[in-house]
Design a protein around this motif. Sequence first.
Motif, PDB file in Angstrom:
ATOM      1  N   TYR A  86       7.239   2.554   7.942  1.00 35.74           N
ATOM      2  CA  TYR A  86       7.153   3.773   7.218  1.00 35.74           C
ATOM      3  C   TYR A  86       5.698   3.662   6.336  1.00 35.74           C
ATOM      4  O   TYR A  86       5.379   2.500   5.967  1.00 35.74           O
ATOM      5  CB  TYR A  86       8.036   4.286   6.086  1.00 35.74           C
ATOM      6  CG  TYR A  86       9.534   4.273   6.817  1.00 35.74           C
ATOM      7  CD1 TYR A  86       9.672   5.044   8.081  1.00 35.74           C
ATOM      8  CD2 TYR A  86      10.696   3.779   6.233  1.00 35.74           C
ATOM      9  CE1 TYR A  86      10.776   5.105   8.521  1.00 35.74           C
ATOM     10  CE2 TYR A  86      11.915   3.861   6.805  1.00 35.74           C
ATOM     11  CZ  TYR A  86      12.045   4.317   7.748  1.00 35.74           C
ATOM     12  OH  TYR A  86      13.310   4.358   8.434  1.00 35.74           O
ATOM     13  N   VAL A  87       4.991   4.728   6.108  1.00 34.04           N
ATOM     14  CA  VAL A  87       4.053   4.769   5.043  1.00 34.04           C
ATOM     15  C   VAL A  87       4.639   6.099   4.178  1.00 34.04           C
ATOM     16  O   VAL A  87       5.557   6.654   4.633  1.00 34.04           O
ATOM     17  CB  VAL A  87       2.608   5.424   5.590  1.00 34.04           C
ATOM     18  CG1 VAL A  87       2.044   4.139   6.485  1.00 34.04           C
ATOM     19  CG2 VAL A  87       2.659   6.553   6.422  1.00 34.04           C
ATOM     20  N   GLY A  88       3.793   6.386   3.153  1.00 36.40           N
ATOM     21  CA  GLY A  88       4.549   7.272   2.302  1.00 36.40           C
ATOM     22  C   GLY A  88       5.367   6.972   1.183  1.00 36.40           C
ATOM     23  O   GLY A  88       5.428   5.699   0.730  1.00 36.40           O
ATOM     24  N   ASP A  89       6.408   7.737   0.747  1.00 35.77           N
ATOM     25  CA  ASP A  89       7.126   7.608  -0.132  1.00 35.77           C
ATOM     26  C   ASP A  89       8.616   7.726  -0.207  1.00 35.77           C
ATOM     27  O   ASP A  89       8.940   8.298   0.843  1.00 35.77           O
ATOM     28  CB  ASP A  89       6.703   7.804  -1.838  1.00 35.77           C
ATOM     29  CG  ASP A  89       6.456   9.338  -1.932  1.00 35.77           C
ATOM     30  OD1 ASP A  89       7.218  10.127  -1.007  1.00 35.77           O
ATOM     31  OD2 ASP A  89       5.540  10.048  -2.649  1.00 35.77           O
TER      32      ASP A  89
ATOM     33  N   GLU B 278       8.206  -2.228  -4.014  1.00 36.49           N
ATOM     34  CA  GLU B 278       8.630  -1.556  -5.191  1.00 36.49           C
ATOM     35  C   GLU B 278       9.936  -2.039  -5.339  1.00 36.49           C
ATOM     36  O   GLU B 278      11.023  -2.271  -4.757  1.00 36.49           O
ATOM     37  CB  GLU B 278       9.072  -0.146  -4.593  1.00 36.49           C
ATOM     38  CG  GLU B 278       9.894   0.513  -5.625  1.00 36.49           C
ATOM     39  CD  GLU B 278       9.253   0.899  -6.882  1.00 36.49           C
ATOM     40  OE1 GLU B 278      10.170   0.695  -7.970  1.00 36.49           O
ATOM     41  OE2 GLU B 278       8.111   1.001  -7.349  1.00 36.49           O
TER      42      GLU B 278
ATOM     43  N   SER C 159       0.701  -1.195   0.006  1.00 36.47           N
ATOM     44  CA  SER C 159       0.101   0.246  -0.094  1.00 36.47           C
ATOM     45  C   SER C 159       0.643   1.192   0.009  1.00 36.47           C
ATOM     46  O   SER C 159       0.378   2.297  -0.192  1.00 36.47           O
ATOM     47  CB  SER C 159      -0.784  -0.047   1.143  1.00 36.47           C
ATOM     48  OG  SER C 159      -0.181   0.100   2.467  1.00 36.47           O
ATOM     49  N   THR C 160       2.224   1.276   0.093  1.00 42.64           N
ATOM     50  CA  THR C 160       2.968   2.315   0.101  1.00 42.64           C
ATOM     51  C   THR C 160       4.132   1.954  -0.624  1.00 42.64           C
ATOM     52  O   THR C 160       4.658   0.816  -0.713  1.00 42.64           O
ATOM     53  CB  THR C 160       3.416   2.449   1.618  1.00 42.64           C
ATOM     54  OG1 THR C 160       4.086   3.850   1.651  1.00 42.64           O
ATOM     55  CG2 THR C 160       4.053   1.646   2.351  1.00 42.64           C
ATOM     56  N   GLU C 161       4.871   2.983  -1.136  1.00 41.84           N
ATOM     57  CA  GLU C 161       5.954   2.810  -2.078  1.00 41.84           C
ATOM     58  C   GLU C 161       7.279   2.336  -1.016  1.00 41.84           C
ATOM     59  O   GLU C 161       7.704   1.468  -1.729  1.00 41.84           O
ATOM     60  CB  GLU C 161       6.264   4.322  -2.753  1.00 41.84           C
ATOM     61  CG  GLU C 161       7.630   4.133  -3.863  1.00 41.84           C
ATOM     62  CD  GLU C 161       7.959   5.229  -4.147  1.00 41.84           C
ATOM     63  OE1 GLU C 161       8.251   5.282  -5.551  1.00 41.84           O
ATOM     64  OE2 GLU C 161       8.284   6.488  -3.599  1.00 41.84           O
ATOM     65  N   TYR C 162       7.339   3.217   0.040  1.00 39.42           N
ATOM     66  CA  TYR C 162       8.368   2.833   0.865  1.00 39.42           C
ATOM     67  C   TYR C 162       8.060   2.551   2.210  1.00 39.42           C
ATOM     68  O   TYR C 162       7.943   3.370   3.186  1.00 39.42           O
ATOM     69  CB  TYR C 162       9.282   4.300   0.864  1.00 39.42           C
ATOM     70  CG  TYR C 162      10.668   3.785   1.519  1.00 39.42           C
ATOM     71  CD1 TYR C 162      11.371   2.641   1.477  1.00 39.42           C
ATOM     72  CD2 TYR C 162      11.121   4.840   2.480  1.00 39.42           C
ATOM     73  CE1 TYR C 162      12.513   2.579   2.131  1.00 39.42           C
ATOM     74  CE2 TYR C 162      12.260   4.587   3.336  1.00 39.42           C
ATOM     75  CZ  TYR C 162      12.935   3.523   3.006  1.00 39.42           C
ATOM     76  OH  TYR C 162      14.089   3.286   3.745  1.00 39.42           O
ATOM     77  N   PRO C 163       7.931   1.306   2.295  1.00 37.28           N
ATOM     78  CA  PRO C 163       7.465   0.658   3.726  1.00 37.28           C
ATOM     79  C   PRO C 163       8.636   0.625   4.898  1.00 37.28           C
ATOM     80  O   PRO C 163       8.441   0.233   5.977  1.00 37.28           O
ATOM     81  CB  PRO C 163       6.708  -0.565   3.559  1.00 37.28           C
ATOM     82  CG  PRO C 163       7.599  -1.142   2.472  1.00 37.28           C
ATOM     83  CD  PRO C 163       7.944   0.149   1.532  1.00 37.28           C
TER      84      PRO C 163
ATOM     85  N   ASP D 262       5.481   5.172  10.797  1.00 38.24           N
ATOM     86  CA  ASP D 262       4.113   4.392  11.099  1.00 38.24           C
ATOM     87  C   ASP D 262       4.356   3.508  12.360  1.00 38.24           C
ATOM     88  O   ASP D 262       4.074   4.248  13.381  1.00 38.24           O
ATOM     89  CB  ASP D 262       3.910   3.333   9.552  1.00 38.24           C
ATOM     90  CG  ASP D 262       2.380   2.667   9.826  1.00 38.24           C
ATOM     91  OD1 ASP D 262       1.585   3.121  10.405  1.00 38.24           O
ATOM     92  OD2 ASP D 262       2.247   1.888   9.061  1.00 38.24           O
TER      93      ASP D 262
ATOM     94  N   LYS E 270       4.690  -2.243   9.722  1.00 39.38           N
ATOM     95  CA  LYS E 270       5.994  -1.712   9.033  1.00 39.38           C
ATOM     96  C   LYS E 270       6.249  -0.372   9.761  1.00 39.38           C
ATOM     97  O   LYS E 270       5.600   0.173  10.436  1.00 39.38           O
ATOM     98  CB  LYS E 270       5.514  -1.417   7.754  1.00 39.38           C
ATOM     99  CG  LYS E 270       4.312  -0.395   7.451  1.00 39.38           C
ATOM    100  CD  LYS E 270       3.921  -0.350   5.969  1.00 39.38           C
ATOM    101  CE  LYS E 270       2.662   0.401   5.699  1.00 39.38           C
ATOM    102  NZ  LYS E 270       1.306   0.090   6.326  1.00 39.38           N
TER     103      LYS E 270
END
Length: 224
Positions: free
Chosen positions: A167-170, A200, A10-14, A177, A165
């Motif tokens: 992180y959320v976001g990119d 990714e 769900s996020t580019e960079y977890p 998170d 996880k």
Amino acid sequence: MRSLLEAAGSTEYPGRGLAVGRDEDGVAFIAYWLTGRSAASQQRRLAVGEWEIVVEDVSGGARDDLRHYTAAVRAADWVVVGNGTQVSELASARRSGTDLQLALRDHAYEPDLPIRTPRIFATASTDGTGVVVGSARAVPGAEDLVQHPSLYLAQLPPATAVTVKTYVGDVADVVADGVPEVVSCQGSWQSVAGVWDVLEPSLRVALLVVPLNAPTFEPAILAF
């Protein structure tokens, strides 16, 4: 309830993520995955031993405790997994019979200002009971303070997992998170390796999935 694959992708960079769950047949498992933005973060591997799983450097450079650490420890009937040095400390606490939701309060987020990466972890008995998933993370809006969100489940139903996880976001906007989420998990424990495919490709580093009904970590599925 969304699926584990949906949550992981769900996020580019977890950053780093983990899950503990039971597959459709009731087999308990853990999964752990790493993604990285920097060259140093990319140059890592997961080394699987009988009782430990270690994140190792493959560049020949100096050890960095934020990137190189014991990611999982197991005993005959329990396991602890996470993203840093807290794993070994929480495993010691579990051996002594300490409640790990309480032991988590002795930990803070990583000292990597200004990101303040959450320290995430999970523990469970090898039959999928007594599941605790949580983190030590900065309080949003008051980042010098630490909060410890955690989730306890006495029994995981089949085809269910708990995931968290860092992180959320990119890549351009890394957001901490560390909040546990209950997700569905269809198929066998081997199918959890599909998490690799939803990460990714330019950021993924390694992934591991291992059943807990085996006596050691050695039946693990690895992707890298």
